[in-house]
Design an enzyme around this catalytic site. Structure first.
Site, PDB file in Angstrom:
ATOM      1  N   GLU A  22       0.954  -1.131  -0.046  1.00  0.00           N
ATOM      2  CA  GLU A  22      -0.034   0.231  -0.142  1.00  0.00           C
ATOM      3  C   GLU A  22       0.782   1.091   0.060  1.00  0.00           C
ATOM      4  OE1 GLU A  22      -3.002   1.253  -0.179  1.00  0.00           O
ATOM      5  OE2 GLU A  22      -2.410   3.062   0.171  1.00  0.00           O
TER       6      GLU A  22
ATOM      7  N   TYR B 136     -28.325   9.014   5.236  1.00  0.00           N
ATOM      8  CA  TYR B 136     -28.597   7.715   6.133  1.00  0.00           C
ATOM      9  C   TYR B 136     -27.544   7.788   7.410  1.00  0.00           C
ATOM     10  CZ  TYR B 136     -24.611   5.601   3.311  1.00  0.00           C
ATOM     11  OH  TYR B 136     -23.133   5.430   2.919  1.00  0.00           O
TER      12      TYR B 136
HETATM   13  P1  FAD Z   1      -9.770   1.892  -3.240  1.00  0.00           P
HETATM   14  O1  FAD Z   1     -10.720   1.728  -2.221  1.00  0.00           O
HETATM   15  O2  FAD Z   1      -9.853   3.214  -4.035  1.00  0.00           O
HETATM   16  O3  FAD Z   1      -8.225   1.476  -2.875  1.00  0.00           O
HETATM   17  C1  FAD Z   1      -7.188   1.548  -3.687  1.00  0.00           C
HETATM   18  C2  FAD Z   1      -5.917   1.754  -2.671  1.00  0.00           C
HETATM   19  O4  FAD Z   1      -4.850   1.489  -3.737  1.00  0.00           O
HETATM   20  C3  FAD Z   1      -5.703   2.806  -1.883  1.00  0.00           C
HETATM   21  O5  FAD Z   1      -5.411   2.624  -0.572  1.00  0.00           O
HETATM   22  C4  FAD Z   1      -4.426   3.545  -2.739  1.00  0.00           C
HETATM   23  O6  FAD Z   1      -3.629   4.367  -1.585  1.00  0.00           O
HETATM   24  C5  FAD Z   1      -3.657   2.410  -3.029  1.00  0.00           C
HETATM   25  N1  FAD Z   1      -2.875   2.513  -4.233  1.00  0.00           N
HETATM   26  C6  FAD Z   1      -3.114   3.107  -5.285  1.00  0.00           C
HETATM   27  N2  FAD Z   1      -2.046   3.291  -6.010  1.00  0.00           N
HETATM   28  C7  FAD Z   1      -1.127   2.549  -5.609  1.00  0.00           C
HETATM   29  C8  FAD Z   1       0.068   2.214  -5.922  1.00  0.00           C
HETATM   30  N3  FAD Z   1       0.777   2.905  -7.107  1.00  0.00           N
HETATM   31  N4  FAD Z   1       1.042   1.688  -5.067  1.00  0.00           N
HETATM   32  C9  FAD Z   1       0.365   1.075  -3.855  1.00  0.00           C
HETATM   33  N5  FAD Z   1      -0.771   1.437  -3.486  1.00  0.00           N
HETATM   34  C10 FAD Z   1      -1.448   2.191  -4.281  1.00  0.00           C
HETATM   35  N6  FAD Z   1     -19.227   1.805  -2.938  1.00  0.00           N
HETATM   36  C11 FAD Z   1     -20.358   0.787  -2.291  1.00  0.00           C
HETATM   37  O7  FAD Z   1     -20.084  -0.429  -2.365  1.00  0.00           O
HETATM   38  N7  FAD Z   1     -21.079   1.465  -1.464  1.00  0.00           N
HETATM   39  C12 FAD Z   1     -21.464   2.805  -1.167  1.00  0.00           C
HETATM   40  O8  FAD Z   1     -22.156   3.229  -0.660  1.00  0.00           O
HETATM   41  C13 FAD Z   1     -20.403   3.798  -1.933  1.00  0.00           C
HETATM   42  N8  FAD Z   1     -20.390   4.878  -1.946  1.00  0.00           N
HETATM   43  C14 FAD Z   1     -19.539   5.828  -2.484  1.00  0.00           C
HETATM   44  C15 FAD Z   1     -19.948   7.214  -2.438  1.00  0.00           C
HETATM   45  C16 FAD Z   1     -18.768   8.039  -3.127  1.00  0.00           C
HETATM   46  C17 FAD Z   1     -18.946   9.265  -3.351  1.00  0.00           C
HETATM   47  C18 FAD Z   1     -17.854   7.401  -3.869  1.00  0.00           C
HETATM   48  C19 FAD Z   1     -16.763   8.168  -4.816  1.00  0.00           C
HETATM   49  C20 FAD Z   1     -17.759   5.892  -4.064  1.00  0.00           C
HETATM   50  C21 FAD Z   1     -18.626   5.281  -3.340  1.00  0.00           C
HETATM   51  N9  FAD Z   1     -18.534   3.944  -3.479  1.00  0.00           N
HETATM   52  C22 FAD Z   1     -19.368   3.000  -2.737  1.00  0.00           C
HETATM   53  C23 FAD Z   1     -17.497   3.296  -4.087  1.00  0.00           C
HETATM   54  C24 FAD Z   1     -16.262   2.676  -3.498  1.00  0.00           C
HETATM   55  O9  FAD Z   1     -15.825   3.698  -2.545  1.00  0.00           O
HETATM   56  C25 FAD Z   1     -15.103   2.281  -4.152  1.00  0.00           C
HETATM   57  O10 FAD Z   1     -15.638   1.505  -5.382  1.00  0.00           O
HETATM   58  C26 FAD Z   1     -14.147   1.362  -3.611  1.00  0.00           C
HETATM   59  O11 FAD Z   1     -13.384   2.103  -2.666  1.00  0.00           O
HETATM   60  C27 FAD Z   1     -13.129   0.667  -4.635  1.00  0.00           C
HETATM   61  O12 FAD Z   1     -12.120  -0.016  -3.798  1.00  0.00           O
HETATM   62  P2  FAD Z   1     -10.873  -0.469  -4.508  1.00  0.00           P
HETATM   63  O13 FAD Z   1     -10.089  -1.202  -3.427  1.00  0.00           O
HETATM   64  O14 FAD Z   1     -11.051  -1.034  -5.818  1.00  0.00           O
HETATM   65  O15 FAD Z   1     -10.228   1.009  -4.567  1.00  0.00           O
END
Ligand code: FAD
Length: 381
Positions: free
Chosen positions: A35, A211
């Site tokens: 991370e 909510y």
């Molecule tokens: P992320 O959670 O973005 O995690 C990516 C991780 O990778 C981060 O920790 C980052 O630091 C790390 N990273 C990035 N680049 C590198 C690198 N080069 N090297 C090492 N680490 C790196 N989803 C729901 O299911 N329910 C909801 O109610 C909901 N509400 C939302 C409301 C809003 C306004 C938004 C914008 C999104 C919402 N979402 C919701 C969507 C949800 O937040 C994302 O889809 C989810 O966080 C995606 O998870 P992820 O692990 O793919 O990415």
């Protein structure tokens, strides 16, 4: 840990990365999470976990912990912005889709997932900058000059994914000129409580979702979608501040319950809403994508994290047990099962029509069970 199972490097410790770390550990894989951040902050945001993702969370043993802290809304409620007329209401008792519907603080979900992954399996301050796969194991290169090796790599590095850029090629996420304001704050700041549902208030060109995030209703959350003329984007997507007076102006004329929430809100954050079209492929060789890295979507269906969590269960089911087995084939099987579903969700989310009225079938979305869905056919979508 079985020595003959492939070693897996996971890039990114967000919702998807932590979920897949948990599902793979449970399946006995040798995993390591990398991370870029130096610590996990308590980002002020709520998150809805609908029954499709709650089934996965139950399978990795975090459901009870979430039930202790999270709010169980009475229904998924959709109302007209000014009159409050109900457009569609879907009560979600647990037996409807086989798992509860919970609303929580985003950090409480992350904490629960983190509790399922021993700390020695997570390396912080490891920003991936490159990947090399030439026959043998995949080499990961980090910004601090160090490297690591693994039999396979999962890119769970979010909407701005580096891994995606490496295996699919560069392009920018789509920003359609819409902004999300959001805030989590103390319910005691309001003169009275809100409807105990997850309520979406639908305006002509904007909406707001409100909510509670705690079982005792002591905290609430809202998130909006508002057009903004300027193409406002910031790389600090989770920490940029918004102007609460501007926000209140944007919701003038909304129902008194919405006005009460916005009048009480002391402070807010501001986000650019980003999405992408479905990708041509999710993997290359022994590197595969998961979550927002391969199917980022607008938040309008509350399925971004949920589908990332579903991916985690399916990927763990697809990966072969033995070192030297066909990892590439496993990744293609995962994609063939998952992509039709996530592409459909991306499209409906983008159109922002889900539950806006009518009687859309919701069973394909909330009834899906990532632990038991047949892998050799496309996931319900
Ligand atoms: P992320 O959670 O973005 O995690 C990516 C991780 O990778 C981060 O920790 C980052 O630091 C790390 N990273 C990035 N680049 C590198 C690198 N080069 N090297 C090492 N680490 C790196 N989803 C729901 O299911 N329910 C909801 O109610 C909901 N509400 C939302 C409301 C809003 C306004 C938004 C914008 C999104 C919402 N979402 C919701 C969507 C949800 O937040 C994302 O889809 C989810 O966080 C995606 O998870 P992820 O692990 O793919 O990415």
């Amino acid at each position: 840990m079985a020595q003959n199972k492939p070693s897996i490097a996971i890039v990114g410790a967000g919702m998807g990365g932590m979920a897949v770390a948990a599902t793979l550990l449970q399946a006995g894989f040798d995993i390591q999470v990398y991370e870029q951040a130096s610590r996990f902050g308590r980002i002020g945001a709520g998150i809805q976990m609908l029954p499709n993702s709650m089934k996965v969370l139950r399978g990795i043993g975090v459901e009870e912990r979430l039930r202790q802290v999270a709010f169980m809304p009475h229904s998924h409620l959709n109302r007209v912005w000014d009159t409050g007329e109900v457009k569609r209401e879907l009560p979600m008792p647990e037996d409807l889709y086989g798992a509860p519907f919970l609303c929580m603080h985003r950090a409480d979900l992350h904490d629960a997932l983190s509790a399922a992954v021993p700390t020695e399996r997570i390396q912080l301050n490891k920003k991936l900058v490159g990947l090399d796969q030439a026959g043998g194991p995949v080499t990961l290169r980090f910004a601090d000059g160090t490297t690591a090796e693994a039999d396979a790599v999962i890119g769970a590095d979010g909407v701005h994914s580096i891994v995606r850029g490496i295996i699919v090629g560069p392009d920018a996420p789509i920003h359609r000129g819409r902004i999300a304001y959001r805030a989590v704050f103390d319910s005691a700041l309001m003169p009275s409580g809100i409807t105990p549902s997850r309520t979406k208030w639908w305006g002509p060109d904007r909406h707001i979702v409100i909510y509670y995030t705690r079982a005792d209703r002591s905290e609430l959350y809202f998130v909006t979608s508002v057009p903004e003329a300027a193409d406002w984007v910031t790389p600090e997507s989770w920490s940029a501040k918004g102007d609460v007076r501007e926000l209140r102006r944007a919701y003038e004329g909304f129902h008194p319950e919405v006005r009460m929430v916005l009048d009480a809100c002391p402070d807010c954050h501001k986000w650019a809403i980003l999405e992408r079209e479905p990708l041509p492929n999710w993997s290359q060789g022994r590197v595969v994508l998961l979550g927002d890295a391969c199917h980022p979507m607008t938040p309008y269906m509350a399925q971004g994290a949920a589908t990332s969590i579903e991916d985690a269960a399916v990927l763990a089911r697809c990966l072969p047990d033995m070192r030297g087995a066909d990892i590439e084939g496993a990744f293609r099987r995962y994609e063939a099962h998952r992509k039709p579903r996530t592409s459909r969700i991306q499209a409906i989310s983008s159109a922002n029509t889900w539950m806006s009225g009518g009687n859309d079938d919701t069973s394909w979305l909330y009834g899906y069970d990532a632990w038991n869905a047949p892998l050799d056919e496309p996931a319900a979508g």
